[in-house]
Design a protein around this motif. Sequence first.
Motif, PDB file in Angstrom:
ATOM      1  N   SER A 218      34.390-121.469 -22.887  1.00 17.28           N
ATOM      2  CA  SER A 218      34.570-122.110 -21.486  1.00 17.28           C
ATOM      3  C   SER A 218      35.701-122.697 -21.259  1.00 17.28           C
ATOM      4  O   SER A 218      36.538-122.880 -22.177  1.00 17.28           O
ATOM      5  CB  SER A 218      33.523-123.547 -21.782  1.00 17.28           C
ATOM      6  OG  SER A 218      34.023-124.636 -22.669  1.00 17.28           O
TER       7      SER A 218
ATOM      8  N   THR B 153      31.652-121.075 -17.845  1.00 18.05           N
ATOM      9  CA  THR B 153      31.414-120.705 -19.161  1.00 18.05           C
ATOM     10  C   THR B 153      30.730-119.438 -19.238  1.00 18.05           C
ATOM     11  O   THR B 153      30.012-119.130 -18.638  1.00 18.05           O
ATOM     12  CB  THR B 153      30.218-121.866 -20.001  1.00 18.05           C
ATOM     13  OG1 THR B 153      30.690-123.205 -19.664  1.00 18.05           O
ATOM     14  CG2 THR B 153      29.752-121.429 -21.120  1.00 18.05           C
TER      15      THR B 153
ATOM     16  N   PHE C 223      22.013-122.430 -25.136  1.00 17.59           N
ATOM     17  CA  PHE C 223      22.078-121.291 -23.997  1.00 17.59           C
ATOM     18  C   PHE C 223      20.795-120.636 -24.070  1.00 17.59           C
ATOM     19  O   PHE C 223      19.608-121.277 -24.229  1.00 17.59           O
ATOM     20  CB  PHE C 223      23.065-120.388 -24.315  1.00 17.59           C
ATOM     21  CG  PHE C 223      24.705-121.192 -24.390  1.00 17.59           C
ATOM     22  CD1 PHE C 223      25.316-121.408 -22.987  1.00 17.59           C
ATOM     23  CD2 PHE C 223      25.358-121.493 -25.655  1.00 17.59           C
ATOM     24  CE1 PHE C 223      26.554-121.876 -23.107  1.00 17.59           C
ATOM     25  CE2 PHE C 223      26.055-122.191 -25.530  1.00 17.59           C
ATOM     26  CZ  PHE C 223      26.869-122.488 -24.769  1.00 17.59           C
TER      27      PHE C 223
ATOM     28  N   TYR D 280      27.897-119.290 -16.659  1.00 20.07           N
ATOM     29  CA  TYR D 280      27.503-120.681 -15.900  1.00 20.07           C
ATOM     30  C   TYR D 280      28.747-121.114 -14.992  1.00 20.07           C
ATOM     31  O   TYR D 280      29.915-121.254 -15.502  1.00 20.07           O
ATOM     32  CB  TYR D 280      27.054-121.738 -16.993  1.00 20.07           C
ATOM     33  CG  TYR D 280      26.036-121.557 -17.764  1.00 20.07           C
ATOM     34  CD1 TYR D 280      25.043-120.798 -17.395  1.00 20.07           C
ATOM     35  CD2 TYR D 280      25.651-122.469 -18.844  1.00 20.07           C
ATOM     36  CE1 TYR D 280      23.945-120.371 -18.277  1.00 20.07           C
ATOM     37  CE2 TYR D 280      24.495-122.252 -19.548  1.00 20.07           C
ATOM     38  CZ  TYR D 280      23.685-121.198 -19.385  1.00 20.07           C
ATOM     39  OH  TYR D 280      22.518-121.122 -20.036  1.00 20.07           O
ATOM     40  N   TYR D 281      28.553-121.474 -13.879  1.00 14.81           N
ATOM     41  CA  TYR D 281      29.481-122.077 -13.047  1.00 14.81           C
ATOM     42  C   TYR D 281      29.006-123.396 -12.755  1.00 14.81           C
ATOM     43  O   TYR D 281      27.869-123.684 -12.215  1.00 14.81           O
ATOM     44  CB  TYR D 281      29.557-121.309 -11.581  1.00 14.81           C
ATOM     45  CG  TYR D 281      29.832-119.784 -11.691  1.00 14.81           C
ATOM     46  CD1 TYR D 281      31.205-119.176 -11.887  1.00 14.81           C
ATOM     47  CD2 TYR D 281      28.694-118.858 -12.032  1.00 14.81           C
ATOM     48  CE1 TYR D 281      31.322-117.921 -11.978  1.00 14.81           C
ATOM     49  CE2 TYR D 281      29.082-117.622 -12.149  1.00 14.81           C
ATOM     50  CZ  TYR D 281      30.274-117.052 -12.242  1.00 14.81           C
ATOM     51  OH  TYR D 281      30.765-115.722 -12.513  1.00 14.81           O
ATOM     52  N   ALA D 282      29.934-124.632 -13.041  1.00 17.15           N
ATOM     53  CA  ALA D 282      29.416-125.769 -12.965  1.00 17.15           C
ATOM     54  C   ALA D 282      30.266-126.700 -12.300  1.00 17.15           C
ATOM     55  O   ALA D 282      31.650-126.464 -12.353  1.00 17.15           O
ATOM     56  CB  ALA D 282      28.989-126.437 -14.049  1.00 17.15           C
TER      57      ALA D 282
ATOM     58  N   LEU E 207      24.967-126.692 -11.075  1.00 21.06           N
ATOM     59  CA  LEU E 207      25.092-125.616 -12.065  1.00 21.06           C
ATOM     60  C   LEU E 207      24.150-124.094 -11.366  1.00 21.06           C
ATOM     61  O   LEU E 207      23.396-124.144 -10.913  1.00 21.06           O
ATOM     62  CB  LEU E 207      24.316-125.708 -13.445  1.00 21.06           C
ATOM     63  CG  LEU E 207      24.406-124.557 -14.148  1.00 21.06           C
ATOM     64  CD1 LEU E 207      25.426-124.342 -15.038  1.00 21.06           C
ATOM     65  CD2 LEU E 207      23.218-124.777 -15.374  1.00 21.06           C
ATOM     66  N   TYR E 208      25.324-123.237 -11.429  1.00 18.06           N
ATOM     67  CA  TYR E 208      24.621-121.938 -10.930  1.00 18.06           C
ATOM     68  C   TYR E 208      24.782-121.083 -12.134  1.00 18.06           C
ATOM     69  O   TYR E 208      25.963-120.962 -12.772  1.00 18.06           O
ATOM     70  CB  TYR E 208      25.502-121.259  -9.953  1.00 18.06           C
ATOM     71  CG  TYR E 208      24.986-120.054  -9.492  1.00 18.06           C
ATOM     72  CD1 TYR E 208      23.843-119.605  -8.986  1.00 18.06           C
ATOM     73  CD2 TYR E 208      25.651-118.794  -9.811  1.00 18.06           C
ATOM     74  CE1 TYR E 208      23.318-118.378  -8.434  1.00 18.06           C
ATOM     75  CE2 TYR E 208      25.333-117.411  -9.415  1.00 18.06           C
ATOM     76  CZ  TYR E 208      24.164-117.278  -9.048  1.00 18.06           C
ATOM     77  OH  TYR E 208      23.708-115.787  -8.644  1.00 18.06           O
ATOM     78  N   ALA E 209      23.578-120.176 -12.711  1.00 22.50           N
ATOM     79  CA  ALA E 209      23.752-119.485 -13.765  1.00 22.50           C
ATOM     80  C   ALA E 209      23.455-117.846 -13.394  1.00 22.50           C
ATOM     81  O   ALA E 209      22.327-117.768 -12.804  1.00 22.50           O
ATOM     82  CB  ALA E 209      22.743-119.966 -14.785  1.00 22.50           C
TER      83      ALA E 209
ATOM     84  N   GLN F 157      22.504-114.418 -15.271  1.00 19.07           N
ATOM     85  CA  GLN F 157      22.463-113.943 -16.685  1.00 19.07           C
ATOM     86  C   GLN F 157      21.693-112.594 -16.894  1.00 19.07           C
ATOM     87  O   GLN F 157      20.764-112.512 -15.935  1.00 19.07           O
ATOM     88  CB  GLN F 157      21.930-114.950 -17.713  1.00 19.07           C
ATOM     89  CG  GLN F 157      20.863-115.985 -17.138  1.00 19.07           C
ATOM     90  CD  GLN F 157      20.765-117.344 -17.913  1.00 19.07           C
ATOM     91  OE1 GLN F 157      21.135-118.269 -17.994  1.00 19.07           O
ATOM     92  NE2 GLN F 157      19.528-117.168 -18.620  1.00 19.07           N
TER      93      GLN F 157
END
Length: 326
Positions: free
Chosen positions: A248, A262, A278, A286-288, A302-304, A306
Motif C-alpha cells: 500500500s 492498496t 482482505f 483498494y482506493y481509499a 473506499l472503492y474496491a 477485485q
Amino acid sequence: MIYFDKYLYKKTAWLPILAASFLLLASAEASPLRVTGDVSTTYEKDSYSDQPTISGITHTLRLMFEKDLSSNWSAYTRLGWEYTSQPALADFNTANDAYGPDRQAVTALDQFGLLYKTPNLTCKIGRQEASIGKTELLYSRPATYIGRTYFVDGVTAAASAGKWEFDFVAAREDNPGRQTNKLYALRTGYHPATGVNYGCTLAQYQYSSGERTRHWAIDAAWQLGKSTFSAEHTQANAASDNKALAASWAYDLDDKNTLCLTTFHVEQNGDMGKQTGFDNDCRGVYYALTRKITNRDSLDILYANQTYLSTGQKKRKLVATLSHTF
C-alpha cells in the motif's frame, strides 16, 4: 426490528450482571468508569459479474467500558449494536447457526476481560478482536465486528524494548457450535531509524479437527515526507495456493485528507483459516480517501476492484462511512 434471542439469553444471562457491576463500580471513589466508543453510518454497494447487485445502509454503535482495578490492571466490557437494511452486508455473523441470514439488528455485550498496562507492555485477556500480520494479511477478526461468534477468547500482548517491538496472540475462536479453532502468532519488529520499520511473523492455525497450518510472513514500512509505503508477504506450509501479498501507499494531502492505494493477492491457502483482512482466494486493488472533518468526526470512502482467483468472478465494492468517536 430487534429480535429476542432466547438461546443467546440463556447462554449469556450473566452478561447484564457484568455490565451492572461495572456501573456499581463506577460509583466508587477509587476510580471512575471510562466510556469510549463510536457511532457510524455506512452505505455499501457490492456489484458482481454474475450475481445481482446488493446495497444497503448500516448503523453501528460500539461502547467500551473500562474500570481500573489497580495501578496496572483494569477490567473491560463492550456493548455493540447494529442495524442493517441488508443482512448480507452486516458486521455480525449471519450464519445459520449464529444470528441467521435474515437478521437485521443485533445488540450484545460482545467483548469482556482484563487489561494489563505498563509503559512498555499491554496485555489483554478475554474476549476480543484479533489480527495477525502487520497489514492483517494473515488473519483478521476486527473490532468493527459486532455480536457473538465473531471474536476470539485468549491472550494478546504488545511489548517494546528500545528499537524492538513484539506482538503475541494465543487464542481460541468464538465460533458457532463446536468449531474451537485456535491461533498462535508472534511478530518481532525492528525500528532502525525514524519512519522505518520491518518485521517477521511466525504463526499457526489449528482447526478443531486437529489439522494445522503453519505460516511465516515478512513486512516493511517506510515513511517519506507525506507518503507512507508498506508491504507484507506471507507463505503457508500447504502444498499449493499457499501465498499472499499486500502492498500500500498512503499520502497525506493535508492535515485533514489522506489518500491510500492498496493492492493484494491472497491464494486459497495463503492465510489462516481463510480469514485474511482482505478477501481469500482473491486479488484486487483498494482506493481509499479519509477526510478528517473534526477531531471526532470523519468520512471514509473506499472503492474496491477485485477478482476471485479460482472462479474469475469480478466484484466491485463502494463503501462510504461517516463516523463520530467519543
